[in-house]
Structure formats: C-alpha cells, structure tokens
Motif scaffolding. Structure first.
Motif, PDB file in Angstrom:
ATOM      1  N   GLY A 232       9.475   4.971  12.786  1.00  0.00           N
ATOM      2  CA  GLY A 232       9.208   5.928  11.727  1.00  0.00           C
ATOM      3  C   GLY A 232       8.531   5.156  10.615  1.00  0.00           C
ATOM      4  N   CYS A 233       8.205   5.836   9.547  1.00  0.00           N
ATOM      5  CA  CYS A 233       7.516   5.166   8.439  1.00  0.00           C
ATOM      6  C   CYS A 233       7.897   5.864   7.142  1.00  0.00           C
ATOM      7  CB  CYS A 233       6.007   5.252   8.669  1.00  0.00           C
ATOM      8  SG  CYS A 233       5.044   4.436   7.388  1.00  0.00           S
ATOM      9  N   LEU A 234       8.149   5.076   6.098  1.00  0.00           N
ATOM     10  CA  LEU A 234       8.517   5.673   4.808  1.00  0.00           C
ATOM     11  C   LEU A 234       7.365   6.457   4.193  1.00  0.00           C
ATOM     12  CD1 LEU A 234      10.704   2.897   3.117  1.00  0.00           C
ATOM     13  CD2 LEU A 234      11.423   4.866   4.472  1.00  0.00           C
ATOM     14  N   SER A 235       6.158   6.306   4.766  1.00  0.00           N
ATOM     15  CA  SER A 235       5.021   7.075   4.268  1.00  0.00           C
ATOM     16  C   SER A 235       4.837   8.379   5.029  1.00  0.00           C
ATOM     17  CB  SER A 235       3.736   6.246   4.372  1.00  0.00           C
ATOM     18  OG  SER A 235       3.836   5.111   3.547  1.00  0.00           O
TER      19      SER A 235
ATOM     20  N   ASP B 277       0.516  -4.380   9.801  1.00  0.00           N
ATOM     21  CA  ASP B 277      -0.490  -3.338  10.082  1.00  0.00           C
ATOM     22  C   ASP B 277      -0.843  -2.572   8.802  1.00  0.00           C
ATOM     23  OD1 ASP B 277      -1.163  -3.620  12.735  1.00  0.00           O
ATOM     24  OD2 ASP B 277       0.069  -1.950  13.462  1.00  0.00           O
ATOM     25  N   HIS B 278       0.183  -2.256   7.991  1.00  0.00           N
ATOM     26  CA  HIS B 278      -0.071  -1.505   6.749  1.00  0.00           C
ATOM     27  C   HIS B 278      -1.069  -2.236   5.845  1.00  0.00           C
ATOM     28  CE1 HIS B 278       2.389   2.059   6.734  1.00  0.00           C
ATOM     29  NE2 HIS B 278       3.516   1.416   6.972  1.00  0.00           N
ATOM     30  N   LEU B 279      -1.058  -3.572   5.900  1.00  0.00           N
ATOM     31  CA  LEU B 279      -1.942  -4.355   5.016  1.00  0.00           C
ATOM     32  C   LEU B 279      -3.387  -4.324   5.510  1.00  0.00           C
ATOM     33  CD1 LEU B 279       0.435  -7.388   4.391  1.00  0.00           C
ATOM     34  CD2 LEU B 279       0.289  -5.234   3.139  1.00  0.00           C
TER      35      LEU B 279
ATOM     36  N   PRO C 131       0.815  -1.229   0.000  1.00  0.00           N
ATOM     37  CA  PRO C 131       0.000   0.000   0.000  1.00  0.00           C
ATOM     38  C   PRO C 131       0.852   1.285   0.000  1.00  0.00           C
ATOM     39  CG  PRO C 131      -0.899  -1.598   1.545  1.00  0.00           C
ATOM     40  CD  PRO C 131       0.431  -2.144   1.089  1.00  0.00           C
ATOM     41  N   GLN C 132       2.080   1.156   0.469  1.00  0.00           N
ATOM     42  CA  GLN C 132       2.965   2.330   0.504  1.00  0.00           C
ATOM     43  C   GLN C 132       3.482   2.725  -0.878  1.00  0.00           C
ATOM     44  OE1 GLN C 132       5.449   0.620   3.924  1.00  0.00           O
ATOM     45  NE2 GLN C 132       5.435   2.822   4.327  1.00  0.00           N
ATOM     46  N   ILE C 133       3.262   1.845  -1.853  1.00  0.00           N
ATOM     47  CA  ILE C 133       3.561   2.233  -3.232  1.00  0.00           C
ATOM     48  C   ILE C 133       2.260   2.235  -4.043  1.00  0.00           C
ATOM     49  CG2 ILE C 133       6.041   1.751  -3.346  1.00  0.00           C
ATOM     50  CD1 ILE C 133       4.240  -0.964  -4.754  1.00  0.00           C
TER      51      ILE C 133
ATOM     52  N   GLN D 259       5.248  -6.429  12.682  1.00  0.00           N
ATOM     53  CA  GLN D 259       3.990  -5.863  13.168  1.00  0.00           C
ATOM     54  C   GLN D 259       3.652  -4.563  12.438  1.00  0.00           C
ATOM     55  OE1 GLN D 259       3.511  -6.458  17.706  1.00  0.00           O
ATOM     56  NE2 GLN D 259       5.634  -7.018  17.334  1.00  0.00           N
ATOM     57  N   HIS D 260       4.663  -3.734  12.219  1.00  0.00           N
ATOM     58  CA  HIS D 260       4.460  -2.457  11.524  1.00  0.00           C
ATOM     59  C   HIS D 260       3.999  -2.701  10.076  1.00  0.00           C
ATOM     60  CE1 HIS D 260       5.823   1.877  10.694  1.00  0.00           C
ATOM     61  NE2 HIS D 260       5.567   1.381   9.489  1.00  0.00           N
ATOM     62  N   GLU D 261       4.688  -3.607   9.378  1.00  0.00           N
ATOM     63  CA  GLU D 261       4.361  -3.842   7.952  1.00  0.00           C
ATOM     64  C   GLU D 261       3.019  -4.539   7.790  1.00  0.00           C
ATOM     65  OE1 GLU D 261       6.006  -2.139   5.975  1.00  0.00           O
ATOM     66  OE2 GLU D 261       7.632  -1.732   7.383  1.00  0.00           O
TER      67      GLU D 261
END
Ligand code: ZN
Length: 176
Positions: A100-103, A146-148, A54-56, A142-144
């Motif tokens: 942090g987050c690349l988004s 969560d993005h899904l 989703p980040q791309i 857990q962070h990644e």
C-alpha cells in the motif's frame, strides 16, 4: 513536538518528479532536523512503514522507514532516515507481496520486488553507509527509493487485476 505534515496523493505531479539530491550542508541545518522529525511523526500517525519526501510535497532525496514487530510478524527495524539513497545491487530472486502507499489510501496491489538488496545512503550525520536488506525491509527500501525517482508501486505491477481496495484485501488476503 513536531507537527504532522499534509501528504500528497497519487495524481500530484510531485510524486512523478525525479527528486534532487540533498547537500551535506543541509544535513547540518535545524530545518533538516525539523523535517526529519516531522516526516517520522507523519509516517507514524498514518500507521505507515515508510515515507519519502515527495509524499509531503518536497522533491528531495530523503526518506524515513520504520518497522514494528506487530507488522507482519517481523522484528523491529529503524527508525531509519535515508539521505540520497540508491540501490547498488538486487538479488535475482524476486518475491510478490502486497503493498500500500500513504499517498494512495484504501488501495493495495501485488508487487514483485527483489528479495535481497544492497543499498547505499548517507546517514543524518553525513556519513556514507551501505546496508544489506531482505524481505519486507528490502521491499520498503525499494518502495521508498522508487518515490525519489517518480515511480509509484502501481507502476511495478505486472497485472492490474491484482489491485484491490483495502477492505477486499483484509477480507480476501488477511482473512480478517
Ligand atoms: Zn508509497
């Protein structure tokens, strides 16, 4: 050489969607190979430790992760590509650490996460795998993942006063 992909940022609705599962058939396509390569390249060029589709801009259940020894003194882990991952068990013990987050460049926040997890996912060859993870590696899972599900790390912060700019984070937390 694979190109880097443009990244979506906080506020983009794709980061709030539940991403759809990937089929086994898609894993066999050149499109999947190209996507995986481009995601790894995008993550590395941004100096990140993880990137979810989703980040791309793609609401599909794929994420890449990689940890270099220089980052927080850990061992090198990955690169790892996760397809349709889900966390099947969380330790009761939780730990606070900065994320942090690349988004959302330029911002850091203190987030509690399970210290240890067990994650199930499909690998790039279509094989189902189960992996135990702890510490920073478990945090990245857990962070990644969560993005899904349309969740970003700030949603997990119990106290928004622990949100700071990267500049203040470097000064106050890393003492650089
Ligand atoms: Zn993120």
């Amino acid at each position: 050489m694979a190109k880097t992909l443009s990244r979506t940022e906080f506020g983009n609705p794709v980061l709030r969607m539940k991403a759809r599962s990937v089929t086994q058939a898609f894993l066999k396509t050149p499109q999947f190979k190209a996507l995986e390569k481009a995601m790894l390249r995008t993550m590395r060029s941004a100096d990140g430790v993880g990137l979810a589709a989703p980040q791309i801009g793609l609401p599909v259940r794929i994420a890449v992760m990689e940890l270099h020894p220089a980052k927080k003194g850990g061992r090198k882990k990955g690169p790892l590509t996760l397809v349709n991952p889900r966390i099947i068990s969380y330790s009761k013990e939780r730990k606070n650490d900065w994320e942090g987050c690349l988004s959302c460049r330029g911002i850091r926040g203190l987030v509690p996460r399970a210290k240890d997890i067990i994650v199930a996912y499909t690998d790039t060859s279509g094989k189902k795998r189960t992996e135990k993870a702890s510490g920073l590696w478990a945090r990245i899972f857990q962070h990644e993942i969560d993005h899904l599900d349309g969740t970003v790390y700030v949603d997990r912060m119990p106290d928004m006063r622990h949100l700071m700019t990267t500049r203040e984070y470097k000064k106050r937390i890393l003492k650089l």
